[in-house]
Design a protein around this motif. Sequence first.
Motif, PDB file in Angstrom:
ATOM      1  N   ALA B  31     114.353  38.029  28.046  1.00 15.37           N
ATOM      2  CA  ALA B  31     114.241  39.404  27.553  1.00 15.37           C
ATOM      3  C   ALA B  31     114.808  39.509  26.140  1.00 15.37           C
ATOM      4  N   PHE B  35     112.881  39.917  21.665  1.00 14.74           N
ATOM      5  CA  PHE B  35     113.159  40.885  20.615  1.00 14.74           C
ATOM      6  C   PHE B  35     114.184  40.374  19.614  1.00 14.74           C
ATOM      7  N   ALA B 153     117.658  42.238  33.789  1.00 14.13           N
ATOM      8  CA  ALA B 153     116.796  41.841  32.673  1.00 14.13           C
ATOM      9  C   ALA B 153     116.062  43.048  32.083  1.00 14.13           C
ATOM     10  N   GLN B 154     115.744  44.010  32.921  1.00 15.75           N
ATOM     11  CA  GLN B 154     115.067  45.209  32.423  1.00 15.75           C
ATOM     12  C   GLN B 154     115.997  46.039  31.544  1.00 15.75           C
ATOM     13  N   ILE B 157     116.271  44.198  28.317  1.00 17.75           N
ATOM     14  CA  ILE B 157     115.089  44.245  27.456  1.00 17.75           C
ATOM     15  C   ILE B 157     114.975  45.591  26.748  1.00 17.75           C
ATOM     16  N   LEU B 158     115.375  46.654  27.418  1.00 22.50           N
ATOM     17  CA  LEU B 158     115.280  47.960  26.773  1.00 22.50           C
ATOM     18  C   LEU B 158     116.245  48.069  25.590  1.00 22.50           C
ATOM     19  N   TYR B 161     114.808  45.777  22.838  1.00 16.82           N
ATOM     20  CA  TYR B 161     113.602  46.399  22.279  1.00 16.82           C
ATOM     21  C   TYR B 161     113.963  47.507  21.294  1.00 16.82           C
TER      22      TYR B 161
END
Lengths: 246, 246
Positions: B31, B35, B153-154, B157-158, B161
């Motif tokens: 993740a 980015f 991981a979510q 990732i946010l 990002y």
Amino acid sequence: MEEVKLPQSQPPVIILVRPQLGENIGKAARAMLNFGLVEMRLVTPRDGWPNPQAGPAASGADIVLEQARVYESVADAGADCSQIYAATVRKRGVTKPVVTPEEAAREIHADTTGRAAFLFGPERSGLETDDVAIARKIVTVPINPEFGSLNLAQAVILMAYEWSKGVTLAQPPETELPPVAPQEELDGMIGQLEEMLDGAGYFFPPDRTPATKRTLRTLLTKPGWSSQEIRTLRGVLSTLARPRDR
Amino acid sequence: MEEVKLPQSQPPVIILVRPQLGENIGKAARAMLNFGLVEMRLVTPRDGWPNPQAGPAASGADIVLEQARVYESVADAGADCSQIYAATVRKRGVTKPVVTPEEAAREIHADTTGRAAFLFGPERSGLETDDVAIARKIVTVPINPEFGSLNLAQAVILMAYEWSKGVTLAQPPETELPPVAPQEELDGMIGQLEEMLDGAGYFFPPDRTPATKRTLRTLLTKPGWSSQEIRTLRGVLSTLARPRDR
């Protein structure tokens, strides 16, 4: 402050085109529901539908899976949608506008009448040129050019997240910081400290004293401590001021 | 059009606090790298480090795992960071500013001198109150109030990002406040104060000591003092610690 009630756009539909693993369908459902998206459509899922692997991976987002509908073609799945975004990197030979998830979200919110949809391709290969052809625009996540490796659920969550930012009820909780103490409480604490420091010979030489006091005041004013915090700090100072046995 | 060359902020560090599964560490690495984030720090990972499950889950983001370093405590892991964000929902009894990932990213880009870090807790339980106490702010993803189920991981990732969106167009700092001191300097001062208070019998009764220390840490973390300010305060404490004649 009361906000003006504006007409809201409808949440976009998530269309999974020929998804391969049930587990990934479940994860996509979970990603969606986190940000308030509930309508999933499946175009000819490889292993049929329902898929027993989807439920466990959805971690409770069962409502999305239960309501998911299966279609024979991308065109059927998006038939009622006025704005379809194909989630992909740009395709060779396809000349369509390319937008970021943020721009797509803004466009979706600006349209309070039609329905929008995001198309996602199969895990391994992504959308085909024919799938992309159905879409009005391409939506691409700007990604590390040397390492682009978003899986299906991650791509879904970024679209859903961006969309949710424009929804009025998705606001973060207001921060309930305690109010800053009245100036006189801060002054009381500063006075207490200065007295202690004076007794300990801190203010030397005397002609530097005003500048030193200003420095201390500045850094003690910076925090914006609450009344409770200042009471705590005054307790700390009182403890340190007590006579000690050495 | 040529863009004005502005000083860029450093990419934030991702600190995983007591992560449980190697697989999730690998997914977090993947993740991150999507980015452009490469620096991962691990605080006492449950199954030790390196972890053979991490590599396959990273899908090629091996460089992040290879460079990951292990720390004994959250304080150690964030010692060189001036702005630490705890990724969590709001904690009972913790009064810290709460920001969105977007706001955190904006703040990080505005600070071109210090290093920022995001703290993420163990998969099952999240960050403890003591972990959150190290952070200047809490960062919370605004989420469906009826279904909040972001995995590690979510969440990573946010944050990554949002940070990546500001990379090319980093804004200059609006006001030239002195940079916030690295965490270890603040910790040094807190350690000095606690020692003095301990000697003075402040921490009583013993079972209240952890909560009292947390309260002190929170209110001393709030200001975001600069290195110079912390040096001044340590001088104040040293003066107050000197033996006095009464």
